[in-house]
Design a protein around this motif. Structure first.
Motif, short mmCIF file in Angstrom:
data_model
loop_
_atom_site.label_atom_id
_atom_site.label_comp_id
_atom_site.label_asym_id
_atom_site.label_seq_id
_atom_site.Cartn_x
_atom_site.Cartn_y
_atom_site.Cartn_z
N ASN A 4 -20.69 19.27 6.67
CA ASN A 4 -22.10 18.78 6.35
C ASN A 4 -23.25 19.55 6.21
O ASN A 4 -24.28 19.44 5.60
N PHE A 5 -23.09 20.62 7.03
CA PHE A 5 -24.09 21.94 6.92
C PHE A 5 -24.31 22.60 5.86
O PHE A 5 -25.16 23.27 5.32
N VAL A 6 -23.17 22.47 4.74
CA VAL A 6 -23.19 23.09 3.48
C VAL A 6 -24.44 22.36 2.61
O VAL A 6 -24.77 22.86 1.51
N GLU A 7 -24.33 20.98 2.88
CA GLU A 7 -25.59 20.17 2.15
C GLU A 7 -25.07 19.93 0.68
O GLU A 7 -26.13 19.83 -0.18
N HIS A 8 -23.99 19.63 0.55
CA HIS A 8 -23.47 19.19 -0.48
C HIS A 8 -22.28 18.07 -0.27
O HIS A 8 -21.72 17.92 0.80
N PRO A 9 -22.15 17.01 -1.06
CA PRO A 9 -21.33 15.75 -1.00
C PRO A 9 -19.95 16.45 -0.60
O PRO A 9 -19.48 17.63 -1.18
N ILE A 10 -19.02 15.85 -0.06
CA ILE A 10 -17.73 16.03 0.70
C ILE A 10 -16.67 15.10 -0.04
O ILE A 10 -16.91 13.93 0.08
N LEU A 11 -15.93 15.56 -0.79
CA LEU A 11 -14.71 14.96 -1.22
C LEU A 11 -13.52 14.81 -0.48
O LEU A 11 -13.14 16.20 -0.16
N ALA A 12 -12.92 14.06 0.06
CA ALA A 12 -11.66 14.10 0.82
C ALA A 12 -10.50 13.59 0.18
O ALA A 12 -10.44 12.39 -0.40
N GLY A 13 -9.39 14.33 -0.03
CA GLY A 13 -8.18 14.12 -0.73
C GLY A 13 -6.90 14.14 0.08
O GLY A 13 -6.37 15.29 0.30
N ILE A 14 -6.75 13.10 1.12
CA ILE A 14 -5.62 13.06 1.67
C ILE A 14 -4.54 11.82 1.39
O ILE A 14 -3.49 12.00 1.96
N SER A 15 -4.76 11.15 0.55
CA SER A 15 -3.91 10.10 0.12
C SER A 15 -2.45 10.41 -0.02
O SER A 15 -1.99 11.15 -0.90
N ARG A 16 -1.71 9.83 0.89
CA ARG A 16 -0.17 9.87 0.95
C ARG A 16 0.42 11.21 0.98
O ARG A 16 1.49 11.48 0.50
N LYS A 17 -0.42 12.22 1.31
CA LYS A 17 0.04 13.70 1.58
C LYS A 17 0.83 13.94 2.67
O LYS A 17 1.03 13.02 3.57
N SER A 18 1.58 14.94 2.51
CA SER A 18 2.81 15.36 3.57
C SER A 18 2.18 15.50 4.82
O SER A 18 2.89 15.39 5.90
N MET A 19 0.81 15.73 5.12
CA MET A 19 0.17 15.87 6.65
C MET A 19 0.34 14.57 7.16
O MET A 19 0.36 14.45 8.44
N ILE A 20 0.52 13.36 6.21
CA ILE A 20 0.71 12.02 6.79
C ILE A 20 2.15 11.81 7.14
O ILE A 20 2.48 11.43 8.15
N TYR A 21 2.91 11.86 5.87
CA TYR A 21 4.07 11.50 6.12
C TYR A 21 5.06 12.12 6.86
O TYR A 21 6.12 11.75 7.58
N LYS A 22 4.66 13.47 7.00
CA LYS A 22 5.71 14.47 7.86
C LYS A 22 5.48 14.17 9.29
O LYS A 22 6.53 14.02 10.24
N THR A 23 4.02 13.83 9.70
CA THR A 23 3.61 13.47 11.01
C THR A 23 4.31 12.24 11.35
O THR A 23 4.86 12.14 12.38
N LEU A 24 4.32 11.32 10.52
CA LEU A 24 5.03 9.82 10.75
C LEU A 24 6.50 9.85 10.58
O LEU A 24 6.90 8.92 10.80
N LYS A 25 7.04 10.92 10.32
CA LYS A 25 8.64 11.16 9.82
C LYS A 25 9.03 9.87 8.75
O LYS A 25 9.93 8.96 9.18
N THR A 26 8.37 9.95 7.66
CA THR A 26 8.52 8.89 6.59
C THR A 26 8.57 9.58 5.29
O THR A 26 8.77 10.67 5.26
N THR A 27 7.88 8.88 4.30
CA THR A 27 7.97 9.25 3.02
C THR A 27 6.44 9.09 2.17
O THR A 27 5.83 8.11 2.96
#
Length: 274
Positions: free
Chosen positions: A208-231
């Motif tokens: 937020n110190f960059v003072e520009h809007p932030i977009l987050a793109g994490i939808s269904r990515k491997s950082m989620i399903y690998k942690t949960l051992k799923t797909t």
């Protein structure tokens, strides 16, 4: 905090949802799912009805190890879809997921409103001057290398510091050309291993110190399903959990496959902070 999309000022003071429309055959989650006019229009209508402010259209798969796609093929895929969507839903705010300046120029010329560039202008040296001339909002993402080799470039000493340094340099380059509406995307899953993704998310509020809007793109990515051992198919619940974290860390836009569930997350976040 607003961005100008085809003459419409869109406030990002309240988080917004960007629905994903992949028209590639090999996307990691929905590749090949939307390959005819009916399925494309049905999905766009569903996302708009579910509350998407933006629709992000991509014709070049950027999953790790994805095959290179010729520029002519990317144009052939995406231009008819831009026209199709805007003919049926003329008020749609279309974002174009591309790192190529020619694709950006052609799509904006056909009515799209935003350019979403995974390379922040580093894959095509004409991209920043093109965006400046088009005078449209520009999403710049952090990535090292290319989609084909990015997972070989995860050797960070301090990932947050290096990502912030990257944005500092790219913002200077963009602002020198008088690009006005700039959104930054930390690039979860791009040139980052699982632990680095979570380290970046854990400290994302510092961006937020960059003072520009932030977009987050994490939808269904491997950082989620690998942690949960799923797909990826089974990663909606995990996605929703981390969407709340993204909002708490300052995300202004969530780029998602599942608009209804993401908007519910935003509504709960807003109630929590009312």
């Amino acid at each position: 905090m607003t961005i100008n999309c085809n003459g419409n000022l869109i406030s990002l003071d309240q988080p917004k949802i960007m629905g994903i429309l992949n028209i590639t055959p090999d996307s990691f989650y929905d590749g090949g799912k939307y390959k005819d006019e009916s399925s494309i229009l049905n999905q766009v209508e569903k996302m708009l009805n579910d509350g998407a402010t933006f629709i992000d259209v991509g014709a070049y798969s950027t999953r790790p190890g994805a095959l290179e796609v010729d520029e002519a093929i990317e144009l052939k895929r995406i231009l008819p879809i831009v026209s199709l969507i805007l003919q049926k839903f003329p008020k749609t705010i279309l974002s174009i997921d591309t790192f190529r300046s020619k694709v950006a120029k052609e799509c904006i010329g056909n009515g799209a409103a935003i350019i979403n560039d995974i390379s922040a202008g580093l894959q095509d040296d004409k991209m920043l001057p093109t965006v400046a001339k088009l005078n449209v909002p520009y999403i710049m993402m952090h990535m090292r290398g290319t989609p084909q080799n990015m997972q070989q470039h995860t050797d960070y000493d301090d990932i947050l510091k290096e990502v912030l340094s990257f944005f500092s340099e790219r913002l200077v380059a963009a602002k020198a050309l008088r690009i006005k509406d700039i959104i930054i995307d930390p690039g979860f899953g791009f040139a980052k291993n699982l632990e680095q993704n979570y380290e970046l998310l854990k400290q994302m509020e510092i961006m937020n110190f960059v003072e520009h809007p932030i977009l987050a793109g994490i939808s269904r990515k491997s950082m989620i399903y690998k942690t949960l051992k799923t797909t990826a198919d089974q990663a909606l619940n995990g996605t929703t959990a981390l969407h709340m974290v993204c909002l708490q860390k300052g995300a202004n836009i969530l780029r998602v496959h599942d608009v209804k569930e993401a908007l519910e997350c935003v509504k709960l976040y807003e109630q929590l902070n009312a």
